[in-house]
Design a protein around this motif. Structure first.
Motif, PDB file in Angstrom:
ATOM      1  N   GLY B  40      37.084  37.729  48.143  1.00  0.00           N
ATOM      2  CA  GLY B  40      35.766  37.940  47.315  1.00  0.00           C
ATOM      3  C   GLY B  40      35.679  39.340  46.975  1.00  0.00           C
ATOM      4  N   GLU B  41      34.824  39.587  46.176  1.00  0.00           N
ATOM      5  CA  GLU B  41      34.664  41.066  45.791  1.00  0.00           C
ATOM      6  C   GLU B  41      33.881  41.764  46.906  1.00  0.00           C
ATOM      7  N   SER B  42      34.014  43.126  46.692  1.00  0.00           N
ATOM      8  CA  SER B  42      33.140  43.915  47.851  1.00  0.00           C
ATOM      9  C   SER B  42      31.990  43.563  47.814  1.00  0.00           C
ATOM     10  N   HIS B 213      40.710  41.351  48.439  1.00  0.00           N
ATOM     11  CA  HIS B 213      39.708  41.047  47.269  1.00  0.00           C
ATOM     12  C   HIS B 213      40.920  40.535  46.129  1.00  0.00           C
ATOM     13  N   ASP B 214      42.038  40.589  46.537  1.00  0.00           N
ATOM     14  CA  ASP B 214      43.148  39.943  45.566  1.00  0.00           C
ATOM     15  C   ASP B 214      43.671  38.809  45.827  1.00  0.00           C
ATOM     16  N   LEU B 215      43.419  37.951  44.804  1.00  0.00           N
ATOM     17  CA  LEU B 215      43.890  36.535  44.813  1.00  0.00           C
ATOM     18  C   LEU B 215      45.567  36.426  44.866  1.00  0.00           C
ATOM     19  N   GLY B 216      46.212  37.626  44.230  1.00  0.00           N
ATOM     20  CA  GLY B 216      47.633  37.537  44.220  1.00  0.00           C
ATOM     21  C   GLY B 216      48.026  37.425  45.426  1.00  0.00           C
ATOM     22  N   SER B 219      47.542  34.474  47.560  1.00  0.00           N
ATOM     23  CA  SER B 219      48.352  33.243  47.263  1.00  0.00           C
ATOM     24  C   SER B 219      49.828  33.346  47.947  1.00  0.00           C
ATOM     25  N   GLU B 220      50.373  34.542  48.016  1.00  0.00           N
ATOM     26  CA  GLU B 220      51.586  34.852  48.603  1.00  0.00           C
ATOM     27  C   GLU B 220      51.738  34.474  50.244  1.00  0.00           C
ATOM     28  N   THR B 221      50.745  34.671  50.644  1.00  0.00           N
ATOM     29  CA  THR B 221      50.822  34.803  52.213  1.00  0.00           C
ATOM     30  C   THR B 221      50.017  33.729  52.945  1.00  0.00           C
ATOM     31  N   LEU B 254      38.197  35.361  39.656  1.00  0.00           N
ATOM     32  CA  LEU B 254      38.858  36.338  40.320  1.00  0.00           C
ATOM     33  C   LEU B 254      40.443  36.054  39.789  1.00  0.00           C
ATOM     34  N   LEU B 255      40.979  34.817  39.752  1.00  0.00           N
ATOM     35  CA  LEU B 255      42.364  34.855  39.179  1.00  0.00           C
ATOM     36  C   LEU B 255      42.638  35.347  37.863  1.00  0.00           C
ATOM     37  N   SER B 257      41.106  37.508  36.339  1.00  0.00           N
ATOM     38  CA  SER B 257      40.789  39.076  36.113  1.00  0.00           C
ATOM     39  C   SER B 257      42.324  40.042  36.481  1.00  0.00           C
ATOM     40  N   ILE B 258      43.237  39.166  37.055  1.00  0.00           N
ATOM     41  CA  ILE B 258      44.314  39.840  37.627  1.00  0.00           C
ATOM     42  C   ILE B 258      45.339  40.139  36.543  1.00  0.00           C
ATOM     43  N   PRO B 259      45.643  41.487  36.255  1.00  0.00           N
ATOM     44  CA  PRO B 259      46.421  41.773  35.075  1.00  0.00           C
ATOM     45  C   PRO B 259      47.791  41.202  35.351  1.00  0.00           C
TER      46      PRO B 259
END
Ligand SMILES: Nc1ncnc2c1ncn2[C@@H]1O[C@H](COP(=O)(O)OP(=O)(O)O)[C@@H](O)[C@H]1O
Ligand SMILES: Nc1ncnc2c1ncn2[C@@H]1O[C@H](COP(=O)(O)OP(=O)(O)O)[C@@H](O)[C@H]1O
Ligand SMILES: [Mg+2]
Ligand SMILES: [Mg+2]
Lengths: 273, 332
Positions: B40-42, B213-216, B219-221, B254-255, B257-259
């Motif tokens: 989630g965001e700050s 705050h990073d879904l990336g 998702s990996e962990t 959230l997903l 917006s990840i570059p």
């Protein structure tokens, strides 16, 4: 993007070196030199974004700081519009300060918390004689705040009242209000949440395109770099190990270090798959 | 019975004579050997949730206003403060975003690990030192026999974070809460630190709560994911379910917006606006002002959290009445 290739260089950096003298680090070590930037060459062409990417400590910020005379170059040259800015006295460099502007990770770290946004944005206008009176300054401030997507009413507010994303918009306004030709952005979106980072990156890209700005974009984040750049230079231990068009760096990386950087980015749902 | 069972957790902030809710109705389980991600965001209440679990809500402004926390079969809130402290650091440990603020700058890192070992385990100084060196080696600090005598400032950011992990693991905790452990680190170092945590989990079976705050990263962990917005869970599911059937517009935002690094896009799909402040009153769905799918009812009635499948919880009035895909917002 492709048309950038034919454009002339606004900034031409040749064999830039910035060494620091550091004190004793251990009992038997004498003073030594830290070669933070050790022979770096690149050009930033008119209207293009060149990114400088690499892990922390590789010398990216030192390149930016040397180009704005915040650090002293040990060697090399940097021609801005044909003039070597590294050889200039601070006095001769002063008129160029408006044209070469930096955006930092936290633009508010250096700001006076007791000054309103209006005062903060007016100051550089008066310093660089871009406004003769408050009425002129105010109309430029309103125009610039709108450009960065903020309600001009925020003028009367103070730094602590803003969130991270809003602060960075104000930091960008402070730079854009001077109509610079070259913007050096040092980790400008690195401290923001991904959602807010996307807002600010879109804004930077739009301002860059609308105004034909040249930009040196410093970042350790390859996703961000891919989004904003025309060309990319990969730095490792004070040197550029690979440089090329964005598509080449991301789709056909040649250097091992570039490949390793690309491999460390989290990709969505690998564990899930 | 899961190792950790959190039910209807509520945290309030006392401001101007009122207690404003900042964390509400948080429920989840964490099993041994599992990693739960909170994203989630700050300002969405991730840290307050973890501090509440650790019993570390401090200061006169913050208080636990409701809910229950059961750990290893024990009702944590029924324990005396003393019994609670004994569990903390021994069976539960936490690492924070900026290790510099949790490592004491004037003590050698080895002494800090040794102190924590001797607090919770009866060990001689010599045994504790040997164990500290072993732990530094485990978290891959080079040359641990010498590094054990370093001060925090003599290490890089990534090394300090690994020392924090070593300290957190010193007593072999059953649960490790990592609050944005890699947010301040570079991608290459971030990957090393995350890999290290998962590798240690494989060996010890420690349950992990990973906050980001990073879904990336998540998702990996993570095996399971909880998405928080403005103090509430808006979506939760097993990671595989979440990424194949993402249902809440906030999660999708959230997903989106990840570059991405694997192809080019002209504009990123940013979520417009920002997280509302704690004293802003929103009678309906807290996300509706930023949601491009919002209908009139979203502004007036708060959605409940409902299961859309076995393990998949969504708090949205229209979880299925929208075009699918990751498009929420789209602010240029
Ligand atoms: N003023 C300084 N004095 C001494 N060393 C410095 C100074 N500024 C930077 N360095 C060192 O130079 C190297 C490059 O730093 P920097 O340019 O900040 O890297 P980056 O921005 O890529 O993270 C680092 O080892 C850093 O510690
Ligand atoms: N000590 C505190 N006093 C008052 N408000 C707080 C305190 N800590 C956090 N908050 C508020 O509670 C909300 C949730 O905070 P936090 O849990 O830190 O969010 P996150 O970790 O998701 O960024 C925020 O609005 C924050 O401003
Ligand atoms: Mg830097
Ligand atoms: Mg937090």
């Amino acid at each position: 993007m492709t048309q950038a290739t034919s454009k002339r260089a606004l900034l031409d950096v040749r064999d830039l070196k910035t060494y620091f003298t550091i004190g004793k680090t251990g009992l038997f070590q004498a003073k030594s030199q830290l070669k933070a930037v050790d022979g770096v060459s690149f050009e930033v062409r008119e209207g293009e974004v060149l990114s400088l990417v690499g892990e922390s400590g590789c010398g990216k910020s030192t390149v930016g700081r040397t180009l704005t005379q915040l650090e002293r170059a040990t060697g090399g040259r940097a021609d801005f519009d044909g003039q070597d800015i590294l050889a200039m006295s601070p006095r001769a460099f002063r008129p160029l300060r408006r044209q070469i502007q930096m955006i930092f990770q936290d633009p508010f770290a250096s700001l006076n918390p007791r000054r309103s946004i209006e005062q903060t944005l007016a100051e550089p206008l008066f310093i660089h004689k871009l406004a003769r009176n408050w009425a002129e300054a105010r109309s430029k401030i309103v125009e610039t705040l709108e450009q960065v997507g903020m309600d001009p009413k925020v003028m009367q507010r103070y730094p602590h009242e803003f969130s991270g994303g809003q602060r960075q918009r104000i930091g960008i306004a402070r730079v854009m209000i001077l109509k610079p030709r070259l913007v050096i952005a040092d980790e400008a979106v690195s401290a923001l949440d991904v959602s807010i980072q996307a807002q600010v990156l879109n804004l930077l890209k739009k301002l860059q395109q609308d105004n034909g700005l040249s930009m040196l974009f410093i970042s350790h984040d390859l996703g961000v770099v891919r989004h904003i750049s025309d060309r990319v230079a990969v730095m490792y231990k004070g040197r550029i190990v690979e440089m090329g068009d964005k598509s080449q760096i991301f789709e056909n990386p040649q250097h091992d270090y570039t490949r390793r950087l690309l491999a460390s980015i989290p990709r969505i749902a690998q564990k899930a798959a | 019975m899961a190792l950790l069972e959190v039910r209807d957790l509520e945290v309030g902030v006392a401001i101007g004579g009122k207690v404003l809710p900042v964390v509400q109705g948080i429920s989840f389980d964490v099993e041994e050997n599992q990693t739960l991600g909170i994203v989630g965001e700050s300002g969405c209440g991730k840290s307050l949730t973890s501090l509440a679990i650790m019993g570390l809500l401090e200061g006169s402004m913050l208080r636990l206003t409701g809910g229950s926390i059961s750990f290893n079969g024990q009702d944590l809130l029924a324990l005396s403060p003393r019994a609670r402290r004994a569990i903390m650091g021994d069976q539960m440990a936490m690492i924070f975003q900026e290790p510099m603020t949790s490592l004491n700058p004037v003590y050698r890192i080895g002494d800090q690990i040794i102190e924590s070992l001797r607090q919770h385990r009866s060990m001689s100084q010599r045994q504790a030192r040997a164990r500290a060196i072993e732990l530094l080696d485990l978290v891959r600090i080079p040359d641990p026999e010498r590094r054990v005598d370093s001060y925090p400032h003599q290490l890089s950011g990534g090394q300090r974070q690994r020392v924090m992990i070593a300290m957190a693991l010193a007593c072999g905790p059953k649960l490790l809460i990592a609050d944005e452990p890699t947010t301040a680190l570079d991608v290459t170092v971030q990957k090393e630190v995350l890999d290290l945590m998962l590798d240690l989990q494989k060996r010890t079976g420690t349950a992990i709560i990973l906050i980001s705050h990073d879904l990336g990263v998540i998702s990996e962990t993570c095996d399971k994911v909880v998405v928080m917005y403005r103090g509430k869970i808006v979506e939760s599911a097993k990671t595989a379910t979440l990424f194949s059937n993402m249902s809440h517009p906030y999660t999708q935002g959230l997903l989106a917006s990840i570059p991405v690094v694997d192809h080019d896009v002209e504009w990123l799909n940013a979520i417009p606006g920002r997280v509302p402040l704690i004293d802003e009153v929103l009678p309906g769905c807290a996300f509706h002002p930023r949601c491009s799918f919002a209908q009139a009812s979203c502004a007036t009635s708060p959605p409940s959290a409902d299961y859309v499948s076995d393990d998949h919880l969504v708090r949205c009035h229209f979880p299925n009445d929208r075009p699918s895909g990751g498009e929420a917002g789209g602010d240029a």
